[in-house]
Design a protein around this motif. Structure first.
Motif, PDB file in Angstrom:
ATOM      1  N   GLU A  73      25.409 -31.412-113.575  1.00  0.00           N
ATOM      2  CA  GLU A  73      26.021 -30.856-114.780  1.00  0.00           C
ATOM      3  C   GLU A  73      27.534 -31.015-114.771  1.00  0.00           C
ATOM      4  O   GLU A  73      28.161 -31.048-115.826  1.00  0.00           O
ATOM      5  N   SER A  90      27.173 -30.385-119.598  1.00  0.00           N
ATOM      6  CA  SER A  90      26.266 -29.243-119.729  1.00  0.00           C
ATOM      7  C   SER A  90      26.640 -28.368-120.911  1.00  0.00           C
ATOM      8  O   SER A  90      27.766 -27.867-121.006  1.00  0.00           O
ATOM      9  N   LEU A  91      25.674 -28.139-121.807  1.00  0.00           N
ATOM     10  CA  LEU A  91      25.890 -27.230-122.926  1.00  0.00           C
ATOM     11  C   LEU A  91      26.118 -25.794-122.448  1.00  0.00           C
ATOM     12  O   LEU A  91      27.042 -25.123-122.932  1.00  0.00           O
ATOM     13  N   PRO A  92      25.333 -25.281-121.482  1.00  0.00           N
ATOM     14  CA  PRO A  92      25.597 -23.925-120.984  1.00  0.00           C
ATOM     15  C   PRO A  92      26.983 -23.791-120.344  1.00  0.00           C
ATOM     16  O   PRO A  92      27.650 -22.764-120.530  1.00  0.00           O
ATOM     17  N   ILE A 419      27.319 -34.141-123.588  1.00  0.00           N
ATOM     18  CA  ILE A 419      26.610 -32.881-123.858  1.00  0.00           C
ATOM     19  C   ILE A 419      25.567 -33.087-124.944  1.00  0.00           C
ATOM     20  O   ILE A 419      24.422 -32.631-124.830  1.00  0.00           O
ATOM     21  N   HIS A 420      25.939 -33.806-126.005  1.00  0.00           N
ATOM     22  CA  HIS A 420      25.026 -33.965-127.130  1.00  0.00           C
ATOM     23  C   HIS A 420      24.066 -35.134-126.954  1.00  0.00           C
ATOM     24  O   HIS A 420      23.258 -35.421-127.864  1.00  0.00           O
ATOM     25  N   ASN A 422      22.588 -35.173-123.738  1.00  0.00           N
ATOM     26  CA  ASN A 422      21.929 -34.675-122.534  1.00  0.00           C
ATOM     27  C   ASN A 422      20.484 -34.312-122.891  1.00  0.00           C
ATOM     28  O   ASN A 422      20.248 -33.428-123.715  1.00  0.00           O
ATOM     29  N   GLU A 424      18.368 -32.597-121.482  1.00  0.00           N
ATOM     30  CA  GLU A 424      17.990 -31.203-121.211  1.00  0.00           C
ATOM     31  C   GLU A 424      18.218 -30.333-122.437  1.00  0.00           C
ATOM     32  O   GLU A 424      17.448 -29.405-122.702  1.00  0.00           O
ATOM     33  N   ALA A 425      19.271 -30.625-123.174  1.00  0.00           N
ATOM     34  CA  ALA A 425      19.598 -29.842-124.376  1.00  0.00           C
ATOM     35  C   ALA A 425      19.017 -30.468-125.637  1.00  0.00           C
ATOM     36  O   ALA A 425      18.635 -29.756-126.578  1.00  0.00           O
ATOM     37  N   ASP A 444      25.465 -22.034-133.455  1.00  0.00           N
ATOM     38  CA  ASP A 444      24.794 -23.001-132.581  1.00  0.00           C
ATOM     39  C   ASP A 444      24.961 -24.439-133.054  1.00  0.00           C
ATOM     40  O   ASP A 444      24.332 -25.346-132.494  1.00  0.00           O
ATOM     41  N   THR A 446      26.824 -26.873-132.296  1.00  0.00           N
ATOM     42  CA  THR A 446      27.760 -27.058-131.176  1.00  0.00           C
ATOM     43  C   THR A 446      28.669 -28.258-131.320  1.00  0.00           C
ATOM     44  O   THR A 446      29.648 -28.380-130.578  1.00  0.00           O
TER      45      THR A 446
END
Length: 519
Positions: A73, A90-92, A419-420, A422, A424-425, A444, A446
């Protein structure tokens, strides 16, 4: 002599080794990239992305394998020449940093925002209490009254665009470089609705002479030359007998004259010396900025700050919207099923007793989802840099669950492209899928950022986009011209996979469209 040269070389090698070891230690030996030049340095940015140089576009070009296939991440980039930095996909982690950035003591370092601070301190570059002062002045201009004005002006400007381009009586039109139309459209909307400058539509294919150098022409020149040329070329170079350099200097000086004239005219209007235009909304951004010159303390601005905000909000505000609009039209032309859904939604949203208005934006859920998905694919603000004032700890899950400490004095780059993309997200991140934004709440979205420094004009942009797309798709069916033997998938990879920075905004390259009249 030879002994001295060898000694000097040994000392230099020892220093370079020590310096590089210190850089590795500063990022706690976190795995990552080890290029010769920093991707954020002038020389690193000037050279294209390649196996040995990340360049400005590495996050996009390597998006399928970034961050060790997104198994980390957070990574580090430690260049041989330049400052080391942390990067996150990583978005988180992004939310942990941005939602509490004032409490965590994160700042935007001036060396990371030269393209938008060149005219003066502004909302995008300021930190701490200075940022709060700018936000306090600019923020209240974004109201429902403003959004109603945006819709009305966007609807009128669309009609002006069609007439100027002489499309109204055509059954089919081939448009080369739709980007120039979306750029002109977005610039005029922010100029009219944010700054009360009622510039008439001018077809972007119309030739202009150097002597004209209107405000919009000057701003286009400045947009195209800020990165990297204005930041690296010495002032004396503009006196060289090179026409391009002379034109660039003329554009920058013309823009300065235009902005000073706008400010002086608005100040006189507010003082009652001259009559203002009745069409200008008195609570617009520009009115609030100029009024702040007569105030002090928490509601005051210096003239250079007014100029800085004027430039930044026009410069960044129109480029970001324009790039996403061009991408949205490009994707809709490729994905005919998604275009048909948007078209049917627009027809169903039109009230029986009037035309569409700002109050109908909520009905255009799929149309706006197309815009949001294009903004995800090409986030206009592709990198969000923050410098760490005190140690900051974030929680991560990859490569293993735990924490990472960003030490005091380090730099973190929030990689919006990675991030956009990824998985995972965003599962299947290279697939343009508007439905992933159905029912997503405003906080949200993002691609506009997160936390207190989220894009102040995000609602402005969405109303503008909804109006433009609703009118465009109501009147035209979009399609693409395929090369010999090319499939739509191959066309998408060739055209929509070609990205670039326009000024400071990341986006798709040139998009050509075929427009087929619906009536």
């Amino acid at each position: 002599m030879l002994t001295a040269a060898v000694t000097t070389a040994c000392l230099l090698a020892a220093y370079c080794t020590w310096n590089y070891a210190s850089k590795l230690k500063s990022v706690n030996y976190l795995p990552g990239m080890r290029p010769p030049l920093s991707a954020l340095s002038i020389f690193g940015a000037l050279m294209p992305t390649s196996w040995w140089n990340p360049g400005l576009n590495w996050s996009w070009e390597w998006r399928k394998t970034n961050y060790f296939n997104y198994k980390h991440e957070v990574i580090s980039m430690v260049p041989l020449v330049g400052q080391p930095a942390y990067y996150t996909c990583s978005l988180p982690v992004m939310k942990q940093l941005l939602k509490e950035e004032s409490k965590l003591g994160l700042i935007k370092h001036p060396e990371m925002t030269p393209a938008v601070s060149i005219w003066g301190q502004n909302l995008l570059t300021a930190n701490g209490d200075v940022w709060k002062r700018h936000r306090r002045i600019v923020g209240p201009a974004f109201t429902n009254k403003t959004y109603d004005l945006v819709w009305r002006q966007a609807a009128a400007l669309y009609e002006d665009m069609v007439r100027a381009a002489k499309w109204e009586n055509e059954q089919m039109v081939t448009v080369h470089n739709i980007n120039q139309y979306t750029r002109s459209f977005a610039l005029m909307i922010i100029s009219r609705c944010g700054f009360g400058l009622l510039m008439p539509w001018k077809d972007p294919n119309t030739e202009t002479t150097e002597e004209e150098m209107t405000f919009s022409t000057a701003l286009e020149w400045v947009s195209a030359t800020t990165i990297p040329w204005r930041l690296v070329l010495p002032r004396w170079s503009y006196r060289l007998p090179i026409r391009w350099l002379r034109n660039m200097e003329h554009a920058w000086s013309s823009l300065a004259v235009h902005m000073n004239t706008f400010i002086e005219t608005k100040a006189q209007e507010l003082a009652g010396i001259i009559d203002g235009d009745d069409h200008v909304q008195r609570g617009d951004i520009f009115t609030r900025l100029v009024t702040a010159m007569d105030s002090s303390g928490k509601t005051g601005l210096e003239k250079q700050e007014v100029i800085g905000n004027t430039f930044t909000l026009m410069f960044a505000g129109h480029e970001t919207t324009a790039n996403v609009l061009a991408a949205t039209l490009g994707f809709l032309a490729i994905h005919q099923d998604e275009q048909e859904k948007a078209y049917q939604e627009i027809l169903a949203a039109i009230p029986a007793d009037r035309g569409l208005g700002a109050e109908d934006v909520a009905k255009l859920t799929h149309t706006l989802a197309c815009f949001h998905e294009s903004a995800r694919m090409f986030p206009a603000g592709n990198m969000l840099p923050r410098d760490i004032i005190d140690d900051v700890t974030v929680n991560v899950t990859s490569p293993t669950p735990g924490t990472i400490v960003f030490p005091k004095g380090s730099r973190v780059i929030i990689d919006m492209v990675a991030i956009h993309h990824n998985p995972e997200a965003f599962p299947d991140p290279d697939v343009w899928r508007p439905s992933r934004w159905y029912g997503v709440s405003e906080p949200d979205l993002t691609m506009f950022g997160a936390g207190p420094r989220v894009c102040v004009g995000r609602k402005f942009t969405q109303v503008e986009a909804a109006c433009f797309l609703a009118h465009f798709l109501r009147d035209w069916k979009l399609d693409v011209e395929l090369c010999n033997g090319e499939t739509r998938e191959q066309h998408e990879e060739r055209v929509m996979g070609n990205t670039k920075l326009t000024g400071i905004a990341f986006g798709v390259g040139l998009v050509d469209l075929k427009l087929i009249a619906r009536k």
